[in-house]
Design a protein around this motif. Sequence first.
Motif, PDB file in Angstrom:
ATOM      1  N   GLU A 181      19.870   0.552 -28.002  1.00  0.00           N
ATOM      2  CA  GLU A 181      20.806   1.436 -27.326  1.00  0.00           C
ATOM      3  C   GLU A 181      22.032   1.607 -28.205  1.00  0.00           C
ATOM      4  OE1 GLU A 181      20.421   0.828 -23.030  1.00  0.00           O
ATOM      5  OE2 GLU A 181      22.599   0.925 -23.014  1.00  0.00           O
ATOM      6  N   ASP A 186      23.428   5.714 -25.266  1.00  0.00           N
ATOM      7  CA  ASP A 186      24.202   5.082 -24.190  1.00  0.00           C
ATOM      8  C   ASP A 186      25.404   5.963 -23.821  1.00  0.00           C
ATOM      9  OD1 ASP A 186      24.933   3.130 -22.417  1.00  0.00           O
ATOM     10  OD2 ASP A 186      25.443   1.631 -23.922  1.00  0.00           O
ATOM     11  N   ASP A 187      25.900   5.751 -22.609  1.00  0.00           N
ATOM     12  CA  ASP A 187      27.147   6.402 -22.175  1.00  0.00           C
ATOM     13  C   ASP A 187      27.095   7.907 -22.364  1.00  0.00           C
ATOM     14  OD1 ASP A 187      27.897   3.806 -21.745  1.00  0.00           O
ATOM     15  OD2 ASP A 187      29.208   3.668 -23.490  1.00  0.00           O
ATOM     16  N   LYS A 192      20.981   7.666 -21.457  1.00  0.00           N
ATOM     17  CA  LYS A 192      21.523   6.874 -20.356  1.00  0.00           C
ATOM     18  C   LYS A 192      22.773   7.573 -19.849  1.00  0.00           C
ATOM     19  CE  LYS A 192      20.991   2.337 -19.948  1.00  0.00           C
ATOM     20  NZ  LYS A 192      21.191   0.864 -20.097  1.00  0.00           N
ATOM     21  N   GLU A 249      23.030   4.686 -15.154  1.00  0.00           N
ATOM     22  CA  GLU A 249      23.620   3.344 -15.157  1.00  0.00           C
ATOM     23  C   GLU A 249      24.728   3.229 -14.114  1.00  0.00           C
ATOM     24  OE1 GLU A 249      25.468   2.239 -18.945  1.00  0.00           O
ATOM     25  OE2 GLU A 249      27.190   3.486 -18.529  1.00  0.00           O
TER      26      GLU A 249
HETATM   27 CA    CA Z   1      26.323   2.261 -20.919  1.00  0.00          CA
END
Ligand code: CA
Length: 275
Positions: A149, A179-180, A200, A234
């Motif tokens: 990630e 991610d994010d 994500k 998430e």
């Molecule tokens: Ca995250």
Amino acid sequence: AKSSGRGKVKFFNNTMRKKLKNHADIENDLQHGIEHNDFELYYQPIFTIQDAQVVGFEALVRWHHPSKGFVSPNDFIPVAEDTGQIINLDLHLLELAAKQIAKWASEGKAFGKITVNVSSRHFASLDFVAQIHALYSKYKLPLGSLCLEITESGLIGNLELATKIIKGLEPLEVKLCLDDFGTGYSALGYLHQLPIHILKIDKSFIDHLNKAHNPLVDAILSLAQSLKLDVVAEGIETEKQLAILKQTQCKFGQGFLKAKPMPASEAEKIITQGL
Ligand code: CA
Ligand code: C2E
Ligand code: CA
Ligand code: CA
């Protein structure tokens, strides 16, 4: 007013000095922590939105500092990024994750995929490909057992090299997750050029999910669908958020509602009993 102004300046300086000292402390202690095995990986389940089947875990680092006690990754990961120690720290944590994967695999445990957070700094050199291949041989890791990630902003500068690195990991069936997603420098312009597999959605979007149609989340989901990417939401904290996600195309989720990050021994119970 003058004296309170000076007071403020003085307070500010003390805070800054303390921050700088903490920064230096952390820098010195990180290497010590790696050598003394003070870092532990916790594991947070990733599950299917529709029926809460566990498909894997995200590994999240915990630092048991010898004098400060628990130190949050939010306090030392940015320092390690600044000093460059993140390279060594990530490699150490990848090794811990590999050991865990090898142990669970040898016990026949169906743990799914283990997702490890890595700095985008690794995507600036082909060394990383060799390091991951070495880890796979050393621990005889099953194909497809590891996911990496990375936050999107770091890949922009090195699109070609990043692509080469991700391709170099394909024989191991290592998946790449951004991610994010949706925060920071959004990746829209080059997303289709990167051979990544998973997006994500950042917790900040999930926090605001309070009605069935959320234009931003809908946009991310349709983008992912057109690029054939899997999506993980998430930071799911409420039944309401989960219920809304069930009405969307989002396949996977993660969050305190179902489970917090936990030590490997507790994750084992989830692997055998489910959520
Ligand atoms: Ca995250
Ligand atoms: P991240 O990668 O975005 O990880 C998600 C963070 O959200 C984790 O915090 C996790 O414990 C927390 N979280 C998960 N579900 C929920 C929820 O439902 N509600 C709330 N409020 N929080 C939730 P954590 O473990 O403190 O990690 C913070 C950040 O530190 C991570 O953010 C990641 O950027 C970094 N980090 C953690 N472990 C590692 C690591 O092993 N390597 C690297 N390079 N970075 C790491
Ligand atoms: Ca993460
Ligand atoms: Ca986040």
